[in-house]
Write an enzyme that holds these catalytic residues in place. Structure first.
Site, mmCIF file in Angstrom:
data_model
loop_
_atom_site.group_PDB
_atom_site.id
_atom_site.type_symbol
_atom_site.label_atom_id
_atom_site.label_comp_id
_atom_site.label_asym_id
_atom_site.label_seq_id
_atom_site.Cartn_x
_atom_site.Cartn_y
_atom_site.Cartn_z
ATOM 1 N N THR A 51 5.723 4.662 -7.248
ATOM 2 C CA THR A 51 5.644 3.396 -7.982
ATOM 3 C C THR A 51 5.190 3.595 -9.421
ATOM 4 O OG1 THR A 51 3.445 3.044 -7.040
ATOM 5 C CG2 THR A 51 5.306 1.975 -5.942
ATOM 6 N N LEU A 63 0.866 -1.177 0.000
ATOM 7 C CA LEU A 63 0.000 0.000 0.000
ATOM 8 C C LEU A 63 0.901 1.225 0.000
ATOM 9 C CD1 LEU A 63 -2.629 1.639 0.317
ATOM 10 C CD2 LEU A 63 -2.455 1.271 2.783
ATOM 11 N N GLU A 64 0.738 2.076 -0.995
ATOM 12 C CA GLU A 64 1.520 3.309 -1.098
ATOM 13 C C GLU A 64 0.635 4.474 -0.654
ATOM 14 O OE1 GLU A 64 4.346 5.380 -4.514
ATOM 15 O OE2 GLU A 64 2.428 4.516 -5.138
ATOM 16 N N ILE A 65 0.936 5.021 0.527
ATOM 17 C CA ILE A 65 0.202 6.188 1.025
ATOM 18 C C ILE A 65 0.893 7.447 0.509
ATOM 19 C CG2 ILE A 65 -0.459 7.492 3.075
ATOM 20 C CD1 ILE A 65 -0.794 4.920 4.570
#
Length: 719
Positions: free
Chosen positions: A504, A466-468
């Site tokens: 990403t 998960l990229e916050i």
């Protein structure tokens, strides 16, 4: 009343009941889980000293004092502390000696297994005469050492094939996959199952009955085919050869552990247990010092560190999650939330669409139930936590809302504005966008401090990252709350700063763009894909285009093209051309490859290259550069852009860049991530290769300033 026996350690307790059955309960008081370490091995040895001299012993049960796990594997800090292979071999030797003592006891030994039974924990259990496991969903057994570039060093390579057969044992050790209770019983890995509360009593009863002869160890006989294949050295050669071929196809020769596992199993089965254990010990010591294993172990620790909220005191409790959009991404987000105990309000434009999202969660749970991963009751509990709706009002109780609507700014503004009107003032609003700047999305609400990005990856249940994404306005409370929610969803979380494509998508977009430039110049689609799979990527870039969809790729290209200077990067327009021609990939069954229209899998198997796609290439003839040249162009484009993300302060630390690339994008794990790859290959070497690429292909390959600085100063990104 059980009698406590004196053991000179606080890592376990040893008691004996009135029937003479001793119970050894492992319970490290300073850790939440039990691990195999020097201290553990010494404690087990001390306990066996007592057991071996106890006069009236009738059986021994080995169990865990931890409520949720047995033993989760080796203490990797111990492995990291080794300075020479001999130290690793010594641990293996001690584990072998301990196992031999356990197997030599004159009384029945029973392993009581609940929760994760991993690595050295399973090897300890394999030394017991009998294994009984709980039926809990949390119970899973595995020898996952291969995922760390290692092989089982506590006797697993020898004991497992003798218990479940060579074929099945190789399958488990070469993949490191989990085995769940029902399958473990069917395959003979465990002998009996019991509900978790009854496990201690059932284990003692099994030991007592085995001692008196009331119970015998009855395991299913191998099938005729298995006996034919595994019954003699000549036919077993076929098994070793097949395993080697499959392994080579899967790993492309990038990982040294799998072929060593096959060699060690073969040695033990053909030359005897002693020779096999000697070989296991030798190879375990060698593998612990390979760069591949060191990279994988470093990723393990980085992943574990990312699974701790850095600011837990600021996080608001998240009990209910709202999801806007019940499509593939939205239903996936709802699923990982519900299966980890969160209540979910799943909204779409109609109740029928929202209910379809809930149905897809039920279908996914049914598949898991059929595989024995969960039971049907757990599946139904998960589905019941998801409340489909077509209205915004039920979202008023949500602590965090994630929008997963199409990548259209006006739609995102509209849904977030609507939801802001019904939720509490401290409810966090998140966007699952893959490229649109979060600051621009936040313009659609009154309070931008509550807005951030939560970039999930498809398929959401399978991709751990998960990229916050935070903006300058995002509050610390919103970030901490989103981080807590991500951890509750069992995700590995990285935090990055806002910008087009974030981290990403930005590095992936330029990797994919470079593949399109190769295509434009006449490179063959399959040759490029094969080269990158040989480099360690799970699929080639053109396969990935078809999976993601050329229309989605075109939108991302537009965003990146607007954000990056044309003087620095040459953005291809081929994705948009192919999308305009309705060559969208798997969703239209034609893209770079052709697909079977009857294949309804989420990830279809290509039937072959779609030759008509070459009409969209500028080249009059097809000519693919050598594989190493293709790999340099694509891999180093991604690496160079990762370093630029660090320069631009999109990335907060190199380790986040490594985690994001490996766990979100499939960057080759054995390289450790872009930054660890630079450290391992040598910054000067990377800079030199990039400069040569720049001289030949243009300034887009110019080495990032940070790379040149590290090369000049001979420094690394990681300590």
């Amino acid at each position: 009343m059980p009698t406590a026996l004196s053991v000179p350690t606080d890592l376990l307790t040893l008691t004996v009941d009135e029937a003479g059955v001793a119970t050894l309960n492992l319970d490290d008081p300073d850790a939440s889980v039990n691990k195999i370490s020097w201290d553990t091995l010494n404690a087990l040895s001390d306990a066996l000293d007592v057991v071996e001299t106890y006069a009236d012993l009738s059986g021994l049960v080995i169990a865990s004092g931890k409520p949720d796990s047995f033993i989760v594997g080796a203490d990797l800090r111990m492995l990291q502390a080794f300075e020479i292979p001999a130290e690793a071999r010594r641990v293996s030797r001690e584990a072998h000696a301990l196992g031999k003592r356990l197997r030599s006891l004159p009384v029945p030994t029973v392993a009581a297994l609940h929760g994760p039974v991993m690595g050295g924990g399973l090897e300890l259990a394999l030394n017991c005469d009998y294994r009984i496991a709980s039926t809990a969903d949390a119970t899973k057994l595995a020898l996952p050492e291969v995922q760390l570039g290692l092989l089982p060093g506590g006797g697993g390579t020898q004991l497992l094939p003798r218990l479940v057969g060579v074929q099945r044992a190789l399958g488990l050790m070469l993949t490191g996959k989990n085995t769940y209770p029902e399958k473990a019983r069917r395959t003979g890995l465990v002998d009996a199952l019991i509900h978790a509360p009854g496990l201690p009593t059932a284990a003692r009863r099994a030991a007592r009955q085995l001692a008196t002869g009331e119970r015998t160890i009855d395991r299913d006989e191998p099938s005729f085919g298995d006996r034919l294949l595994e019954g003699n050295p000549v036919s077993r050669r076929v098994l070793y050869r097949q395993a080697r071929t499959r392994t080579e196809s899967r790993t492309r020769g990038n990982y040294p552990a799998p072929p060593r596992i096959i060699d060690v199993v073969r040695t033990g089965m053909e030359e005897g247990l002693g020779a096999g254990l000697d070989m296991e010990r030798k190879c375990f010591g060698e593998l612990a010092f390979t760069p591949e294993s060191q990279a994988l172990v470093s990723l393990f620790f980085a992943k574990r560190d990312a699974e701790t909220n850095p600011d837990p005191d600021r996080a608001h409790p998240v009990k209910t999650l709202g999801v806007l959009g019940a499509g593939l991404m939205g239903s996936g987000i709802a699923q990982v939330s519900a299966q980890n105990g969160l209540d979910v309000v799943l909204k779409d434009q109609s109740l029928a669409l929202a209910s379809q999202g809930q149905k897809s969660i039920w279908e996914s749970g049914t598949k898991q139930a059929k595989k024995g991963i969960i039971n049907s009751f757990t599946r139904d509990q998960i589905v019941e936590r998801v409340a489909p709706t077509a209205n915004y009002a039920p979202l008023h109780s949500a602590d965090l809302v994630v929008e997963a609507v199409p990548e259209d700014l006006s739609i995102k503004h509209a849904v977030l504005s609507e939801v802001e009107a019904v939720v509490d003032e401290d409810t966090v609003l998140a966007s699952n966008t893959s490229a649109l700047p979060i600051s621009t999305i936040a313009e659609g609400v009154d309070d931008p401090s509550r807005v951030l990005g939560m970039h999930y990856f498809s398929p959401v249940p399978d991709i751990p990252l998960l990229e916050i994404v935070v903006t300058e306005d995002t509050s610390e409370e919103a970030l901490a709350t989103a981080y807590a929610a991500g951890l509750a969803q069992d995700k590995t979380v990285i935090v990055v700063n806002d910008g087009p494509g974030f981290y990403t998508t930005r590095i992936l977009a330029l990797y994919m763009n470079e593949a399109l430039l190769l295509f434009e110049a006449g490179a063959e689609i399959e040759a490029v894909d094969e080269a990158m799979k040989d480099a360690g990527f799970p699929m080639g870039p053109f396969e990935l285009f078809d999976l993601v969809g050329l229309d989605v790729a075109a939108k991302i290209t537009d965003v990146m093209g607007e954000a990056l200077s044309s003087e620095r990067i040459d953005i291809s327009d081929r994705a948009a051309q192919l999308a305009d021609a309705d060559l969208l990939g798997q969703k239209t069954n034609r893209g770079f490859y052709e697909y079977d229209a009857d294949d309804d899998a989420d990830d279809k198997e290509p039937q072959g290259v779609h030759d008509a796609v070459y009409h969209h290439s500028d080249a009059s003839t097809r000519s693919t550069p050598p594989a190493d040249a293709v790999q340099d162009r694509l891999l180093l484009m991604m690496v160079n852009e990762a370093v630029r993300c660090l320069e631009d302060e999109v990335l907060r630390a190199p380790i986040d860049g490594d985690l994001g690339a490996v766990f979100g994008l499939g960057f080759p794990p054995f390289l450790g991530g872009p930054f660890r790859h630079v450290d391992r290959a040598g910054t000067a070497s990377i800079v030199d290769t990039l400069q040569r690429l720049a001289d030949r292909h243009g300034s887009r390959f110019a080495p990032a300033d940070r790379l040149q600085t590290h090369a000049a100063q001979d420094t690394t990104f990681h300590p």
